[in-house]
Design a protein around this motif. Structure first.
Motif, mmCIF file in Angstrom:
data_model
loop_
_atom_site.group_PDB
_atom_site.id
_atom_site.type_symbol
_atom_site.label_atom_id
_atom_site.label_comp_id
_atom_site.label_asym_id
_atom_site.label_seq_id
_atom_site.Cartn_x
_atom_site.Cartn_y
_atom_site.Cartn_z
ATOM 1 N N ALA A 131 52.825 35.404 41.409
ATOM 2 C CA ALA A 131 52.223 34.408 42.295
ATOM 3 C C ALA A 131 51.598 35.078 43.511
ATOM 4 O O ALA A 131 50.517 34.682 43.979
ATOM 5 C CB ALA A 131 53.274 33.385 42.721
ATOM 6 N N TYR A 132 52.246 36.110 44.028
ATOM 7 C CA TYR A 132 51.700 36.847 45.167
ATOM 8 C C TYR A 132 50.407 37.551 44.763
ATOM 9 O O TYR A 132 49.424 37.561 45.523
ATOM 10 C CB TYR A 132 52.722 37.857 45.669
ATOM 11 C CG TYR A 132 52.251 38.674 46.846
ATOM 12 C CD1 TYR A 132 52.204 38.129 48.120
ATOM 13 C CD2 TYR A 132 51.841 39.998 46.679
ATOM 14 C CE1 TYR A 132 51.769 38.873 49.215
ATOM 15 C CE2 TYR A 132 51.400 40.753 47.746
ATOM 16 C CZ TYR A 132 51.364 40.188 49.012
ATOM 17 O OH TYR A 132 50.923 40.934 50.086
ATOM 18 N N ALA A 133 50.393 38.150 43.557
ATOM 19 C CA ALA A 133 49.187 38.829 43.074
ATOM 20 C C ALA A 133 48.013 37.868 42.968
ATOM 21 O O ALA A 133 46.853 38.256 43.175
ATOM 22 C CB ALA A 133 49.458 39.486 41.722
ATOM 23 N N GLU A 134 48.293 36.591 42.660
ATOM 24 C CA GLU A 134 47.241 35.584 42.542
ATOM 25 C C GLU A 134 46.909 34.925 43.878
ATOM 26 O O GLU A 134 46.030 34.065 43.939
ATOM 27 C CB GLU A 134 47.663 34.507 41.548
ATOM 28 C CG GLU A 134 47.792 34.999 40.124
ATOM 29 C CD GLU A 134 48.181 33.883 39.184
ATOM 30 O OE1 GLU A 134 47.287 33.279 38.565
ATOM 31 O OE2 GLU A 134 49.389 33.597 39.081
ATOM 32 N N LYS A 184 43.381 46.363 41.224
ATOM 33 C CA LYS A 184 43.628 45.189 42.072
ATOM 34 C C LYS A 184 42.344 44.744 42.753
ATOM 35 O O LYS A 184 42.060 43.543 42.852
ATOM 36 C CB LYS A 184 44.702 45.518 43.113
ATOM 37 C CG LYS A 184 45.074 44.335 44.025
ATOM 38 C CD LYS A 184 45.669 43.182 43.218
ATOM 39 C CE LYS A 184 46.347 42.131 44.085
ATOM 40 N NZ LYS A 184 45.422 41.415 44.977
ATOM 41 N N ARG A 185 41.533 45.693 43.195
ATOM 42 C CA ARG A 185 40.271 45.323 43.853
ATOM 43 C C ARG A 185 39.325 44.645 42.850
ATOM 44 O O ARG A 185 38.662 43.657 43.186
ATOM 45 C CB ARG A 185 39.627 46.562 44.483
ATOM 46 C CG ARG A 185 40.390 47.082 45.699
ATOM 47 C CD ARG A 185 39.554 48.089 46.481
ATOM 48 N NE ARG A 185 39.443 49.369 45.785
ATOM 49 C CZ ARG A 185 40.275 50.389 45.945
ATOM 50 N NH1 ARG A 185 41.317 50.292 46.766
ATOM 51 N NH2 ARG A 185 40.080 51.525 45.300
ATOM 52 N N ARG A 212 37.946 40.716 42.896
ATOM 53 C CA ARG A 212 36.512 40.399 42.830
ATOM 54 C C ARG A 212 36.190 39.505 41.630
ATOM 55 O O ARG A 212 35.033 39.129 41.429
ATOM 56 C CB ARG A 212 35.688 41.686 42.746
ATOM 57 C CG ARG A 212 35.712 42.544 44.002
ATOM 58 C CD ARG A 212 34.643 43.634 43.956
ATOM 59 N NE ARG A 212 34.841 44.561 42.837
ATOM 60 C CZ ARG A 212 35.503 45.715 42.900
ATOM 61 N NH1 ARG A 212 36.070 46.094 44.049
ATOM 62 N NH2 ARG A 212 35.610 46.493 41.837
ATOM 63 N N GLY A 213 37.205 39.186 40.805
ATOM 64 C CA GLY A 213 36.995 38.328 39.649
ATOM 65 C C GLY A 213 36.323 39.017 38.479
ATOM 66 O O GLY A 213 35.726 38.348 37.616
#
Length: 603
Positions: A198-201, A460-461, A465-466
């Motif tokens: 959840a934190y990652a999202e 992660k970056r 950025r999707g």
């Protein structure tokens, strides 16, 4: 039950491959045993230095030189929760020794870093090679010719392998490994994992994440998931270097103290005439094979495809990944402990733990029951549970034949999987390792385009950025031992798990490590040759189709062979990793590191 033919075949092949190196090692042990402890032959000045700081009783015993003196090699510090209980062990050990008529001294300390603190930080680049530094520090501690045996106090990741490698360099001495036990269960590992994702999202903040982490890692003792630290404890017990049932007894309890006291007395007894059993004789081909089998049967840490190879080498035994692979096909998975299931090691222990596991593997002919142990019994003596009677005396009773929790621990006739939790991968990208015990069956084969990264933070970056909302195989290279010390890449886990949960077919290919905490995302790790050594992983380009097939044991890039062979490997400027955080001190390790399948060390 007769020994399984594949176990017998692998062991015999290992003996034959190691014949000359093992014989040379045993000759060294024999010569050192015959020569004996040098304490009685030290000069008066040398000996006086050795006992100058001792109390009157110990000083008198050391002057006479007729009773055993045990060296304590400790990895104590109070930053590692697993090692904090060791703070009071030296005093306990010395008192037990005095009461039994012999002596004990702290011979030395070894560095003990916490991978949980350094995960995702540059300090993690020092982690793997700290194993070899610990081995060297252990040898320094034992170099004083003052000791008739040694007690090794260590739990976590590189620390136990380093201590054991160092102990084997003084393999003529009896040695006992003394655990401290796991912390009480906190919030479930599954709850913690959900908060991390959840934190990652971006769905929860840092305060909520910290609250979950602190509720999981909350006390003195070993972290309760089944990572490298608890895999270490399993290995020390199934290899006969702990007392039976000692691995997962809680810290700072009467039973734990009784087991520690018994370990002290056993170490002294192992050096006596008639029972003389040095650690280098206990750690033979049978013990090494038993360790590999225990690793498969529990879905243990992938780090031990590095560490067990290095440990075996220190004992003159040429263990290879092929041996792991052959055994994986016949050893069933009997335990499900997080991340391979919902339970933690306390629940595993309560279900019957190591005693039940060993009993089941012995009954199936999957262990060398005749292997020697520090307990003075063969391995069948480890199918028993320790307890204190009403008067406080320590005793062992046979483990029940039924698991106390079939969701955590099962018999050999009803395993969770028919084969082991670790597999080898081969193909035109070299060789790699995958932990499959937590991977869903429908994710054991992934074929998808490569997205190439040279740093785990880049993933992660890209996620933020999707750019990763599709099927892909993340190739994270230049993470090997010669490049930056082969750090663990657990920072990737929450991000990749989120993408997998969204329905994407995701995998990881890397020349770095993921260790025992590897989870549900298929990960081909320890790829060798590594990118910094010009391995094929350095030739992969974005968009290349990669096939990771954990069923057939294949790892391949689906590029026409002539085209792939003609590609020049990418060369990465790694100068940013050479300085700061002590990394420059580890330059000699990186320059001299051997490949992952040879142990990824310098020893």
């Amino acid at each position: 039950m007769s020994l399984h033919p594949v176990v017998a075949e692998v062991t015999e092949r290992l003996r034959e491959r190691s014949r000359d190196t093992r014989a040379a090692y045993l000759d060294r042990i024999h010569d050192a045993v015959i020569e004996g402890t040098h304490r009685a032959r030290l000069s008066c000045g040398n000996l006086a230095h050795g006992f100058a700081a001792c109390g009157t009783q110990d000083k008198a015993a050391l002057r006479e030189g007729h009773t055993p003196n045990l060296g304590i090699v400790t990895a104590y510090n109070d930053m590692l929760s697993a090692h904090q209980p060791y703070e009071r062990y030296p005093a306990l050990i010395r008192e037990v020794a005095r009461q039994a008529g012999f002596t004990a001294q702290v011979a030395g300390g070894v560095p003990a870093m916490c991978d949980g603190v350094t995960q995702g930080r540059s300090g993690m680049e020092l982690s793997l090679f700290s194993r070899d530094l610990i081995a060297m520090a252990t040898a320094v501690a034992l170099s004083h010719d003052m000791f008739d045996g040694a007690l090794y106090l260590g739990i976590c990741d590189k620390i136990v392998p380093g201590l054991l490698i160092g102990a084997l360099s003084f393999g003529h001495l009896p040695g006992v490994f003394v655990p401290s036990g796991p912390m009480p269960s906190g919030i479930s590992n599954e709850q913690k994992s959900k908060v991390r994702q959840a934190y990652a999202e971006g769905k929860v903040g840092r305060a909520q994440l910290l609250e979950a982490e602190a509720a999981s890692y909350h006390s003195a003792g070993t972290c309760t998931f089944y990572g490298t630290a608890n895999s270490n404890q399993m290995l020390m017990e199934i290899m006969g270097l702990h007392l039976p049932g000692a691995s997962f007894v809680a810290p700072d309890t009467p039973l734990r103290d009784a087991l520690t006291a018994a370990a002290v007395r056993r170490c002294a007894a192992l050096g006596k005439t008639g029972e003389n059993l040095p650690i280098g004789q206990i750690v033979d081909e049978r013990a090494i094979v038993n360790g590999v089998i225990g690793l498969h049967a529990t879905g243990g840490s992938t780090n031990h495809l590095l560490h067990l190879v290095a440990i075996a080498q220190a004992a003159g035994i040429a263990l290879r990944w092929e041996d792991f692979d052959a055994l994986s096909s016949v050893v069933p998975l009997l335990a499900r402990v997080y991340p391979n299931g919902y339970a933690d090691v306390n629940q595993f222990h309560d279900a019957g733990g190591m005693a039940f596991l060993i009993d089941q593997l012995l009954s199936a002919g999957l262990l060398h029951g005749d292997a020697r142990t520090i307990a003075g019994t063969d391995l069948s003596g480890y199918a028993s549970l320790p307890a204190l009677d009403e008067s406080g005396r320590l005793s062992w009773t046979p483990v029940p034949k039924e698991s106390g929790n079939r969701g955590v621990l099962r018999g050999a006739s009803e395993p969770f999987r028919a084969d082991g939790g670790l597999r080898m991968l081969h193909g035109n990208l070299g060789r790699a390792v995958i932990k499959v015990s937590a991977v869903p069956d429908d994710r054991l084969v992934i074929e998808a385009p490569a997205v190439v990264f040279h740093d785990q933070d880049e993933i992660k970056r890209a996620f933020d950025r999707g750019e990763l909302n599709h099927d892909f195989i993340a190739v994270v290279r230049f993470q090997g031992p010669r490049a930056i010390g082969m750090p663990e890449l657990h920072k990737l886990t929450p991000t990749l798990a989120v993408l997998q949960d969204r329905g994407h077919r995701i995998a990881l290919v890397t020349d770095g490590r993921m260790s025992g905490a590897s989870g549900r995302v298929p990960a081909a790790i320890h790829v060798t040759p590594e990118a910094d050594d010009g391995g094929p992983i350095a030739k992969i380009r974005d968009g290349d189709i990669i096939r990771l097939d954990a069923v057939q044991g294949r790892l391949e890039v689906l590029v026409e062979a002539a085209e792939f062979a003609a590609r020049a490997p990418v060369v990465e400027d790694l100068s940013r990793h050479q300085h700061g955080m002590g990394r420059e001190l580890f330059g000699m390790f990186r320059r001299n590191a051997v490949a992952a399948d040879l142990g990824a060390g310098v020893l």
